[in-house]
Scaffold this active site. Structure first.
Site, PDB file in Angstrom:
ATOM      1  N   CYS A 164      -2.063  18.769  14.848  1.00  0.00           N
ATOM      2  CA  CYS A 164      -1.871  17.587  14.011  1.00  0.00           C
ATOM      3  C   CYS A 164      -2.223  17.917  12.562  1.00  0.00           C
ATOM      4  CB  CYS A 164      -2.736  16.438  14.514  1.00  0.00           C
ATOM      5  SG  CYS A 164      -2.681  14.966  13.461  1.00  0.00           S
TER       6      CYS A 164
ATOM      7  N   CYS B  99      13.012  -5.906  13.071  1.00  0.00           N
ATOM      8  CA  CYS B  99      12.722  -7.179  13.747  1.00  0.00           C
ATOM      9  C   CYS B  99      13.890  -8.150  13.599  1.00  0.00           C
ATOM     10  CB  CYS B  99      11.441  -7.760  13.151  1.00  0.00           C
ATOM     11  SG  CYS B  99      11.011  -9.417  13.697  1.00  0.00           S
TER      12      CYS B  99
ATOM     13  N   ALA C  64       5.744   5.153   7.484  1.00  0.00           N
ATOM     14  CA  ALA C  64       5.241   5.792   6.262  1.00  0.00           C
ATOM     15  C   ALA C  64       3.891   5.203   5.861  1.00  0.00           C
ATOM     16  CB  ALA C  64       6.257   5.642   5.133  1.00  0.00           C
ATOM     17  N   THR C  65       3.801   3.880   5.867  1.00  0.00           N
ATOM     18  CA  THR C  65       2.539   3.228   5.505  1.00  0.00           C
ATOM     19  C   THR C  65       1.485   3.468   6.567  1.00  0.00           C
ATOM     20  OG1 THR C  65       3.765   1.522   4.318  1.00  0.00           O
ATOM     21  CG2 THR C  65       1.471   1.045   4.847  1.00  0.00           C
TER      22      THR C  65
ATOM     23  N   ASP D 294       4.822  -2.664   9.033  1.00  0.00           N
ATOM     24  CA  ASP D 294       6.077  -2.542   9.787  1.00  0.00           C
ATOM     25  C   ASP D 294       6.814  -1.238   9.546  1.00  0.00           C
ATOM     26  OD1 ASP D 294       6.859  -2.927   7.196  1.00  0.00           O
ATOM     27  OD2 ASP D 294       8.102  -4.688   7.568  1.00  0.00           O
TER      28      ASP D 294
ATOM     29  N   LEU E 126       0.850  -1.185   0.000  1.00  0.00           N
ATOM     30  CA  LEU E 126       0.000   0.000   0.000  1.00  0.00           C
ATOM     31  C   LEU E 126       0.893   1.245   0.000  1.00  0.00           C
ATOM     32  CD1 LEU E 126      -3.282   0.345   1.974  1.00  0.00           C
ATOM     33  CD2 LEU E 126      -1.791   2.310   1.659  1.00  0.00           C
TER      34      LEU E 126
ATOM     35  N   CYS F 291      -5.489  15.548  11.348  1.00  0.00           N
ATOM     36  CA  CYS F 291      -6.870  15.630  11.824  1.00  0.00           C
ATOM     37  C   CYS F 291      -7.256  16.949  12.472  1.00  0.00           C
ATOM     38  CB  CYS F 291      -7.150  14.480  12.807  1.00  0.00           C
ATOM     39  SG  CYS F 291      -6.337  14.633  14.414  1.00  0.00           S
TER      40      CYS F 291
END
Length: 249
Positions: A244, A187, A130-131, A127, A107, A247
């Site tokens: 923010c 990880c 950015a996504t 992970d 994505l 939002c």
């Protein structure tokens, strides 16, 4: 529901906070899951078993041997195969009634709000920041509830976000303008306990079902932090960030 479905979901139906009406909502729901990894695999199993009507799954990765310690949908026979293909097959075996839409892509910002058409809840188990921030912005734009889950070593966190609402923080309110540094630990560098992945993933799956059926208390503005070393869990209250960029407008 058919007689077979009544028997399959009997343990949900007898829960007074879910019941037949709640199970019907679960069976009619469409969720989008981002990532078929340590979070995605156990969460997908629980959601498929619960009877989620339609699951759209984003992931562009293939199965590797090191995945098998925590990504419990896969076996050694799946190494080298695309995760979404294997996940689709396993989930359909688990529950033939559900619809799986595999998307063999990562994505990215090239995807617009149309990916959330008819989606009731998004579960983000990816992970990278950015996504995660991209998903957050898309969820605000489309007014889609977002459940975000993350894991690292012996710790995990789960939160539900409704950033388009006036008093509700979004994911960016929580992490700010976090970014993925080139020297950021991964990880593979620091490790992760496989059982913690399953614990956090199933907590996230429960929160998805909570949002669909509206059982229990509202999760708005809460981050649940689980420490596997102690062990202990606590809930942290979040407030909306008036500055923010996602939002505050």
């Amino acid at each position: 529901m058919t007689d077979k479905q009544l028997e399959r979901y009997a343990r949900h139906i007898v829960l007074k906070d879910i019941g037949a009406v709640g199970q019907q909502k679960i069976m009619s729901a469409h969720i989008l899951v981002v990532g078929a990894g340590g979070i995605g695999c156990p969460a997908l199993q629980s959601l498929a078993a619960a009877g989620i009507g339609k699951i759209t799954l984003f992931d562009d990765d293939i199965v590797s041997l090191s995945n098998l310690q925590r990504q419990i949908l896969f076996t050694e026979n799946d190494i080298g195969k695309f995760k979404v293909d294997v996940a689709t097959q396993r989930l359909k075996q688990l529950n033939p009634d559900i619809e799986i839409v595999p998307i063999k892509k990562r994505l990215t910002a090239q995807h617009d709000r149309s990916i959330l058409d008819d989606v009731d809840v998004v579960l983000d188990g990816c992970d990278n920041f950015a996504t995660r921030l991209l998903i957050n912005d898309l969820c605000i734009e489309t007014k889609t509830p977002l459940v975000s889950a993350a894991i690292g070593q012996f710790q995990g966190q789960v939160g539900s976000f409704f950033g388009w609402q006036e008093a509700a923080p979004c994911y960016r309110c929580f992490v700010g303008d976090a970014f993925d540094a080139e020297d950021c630990d991964t990880c593979s560098d620091v490790g992760v306990l496989g059982a913690m992945c399953a614990m956090i993933a199933n907590f996230a799956a429960m929160e998805v079902i909570r949002l669909i059926t509206n059982f229990g208390e509202s999760p708005m503005g809460k981050i649940h932090i689980i420490d596997g070393l102690k062990p202990a869990m606590r809930a942290m209250k979040l407030t909306k960030d008036p500055s923010c960029k996602s939002c505050s407008a």
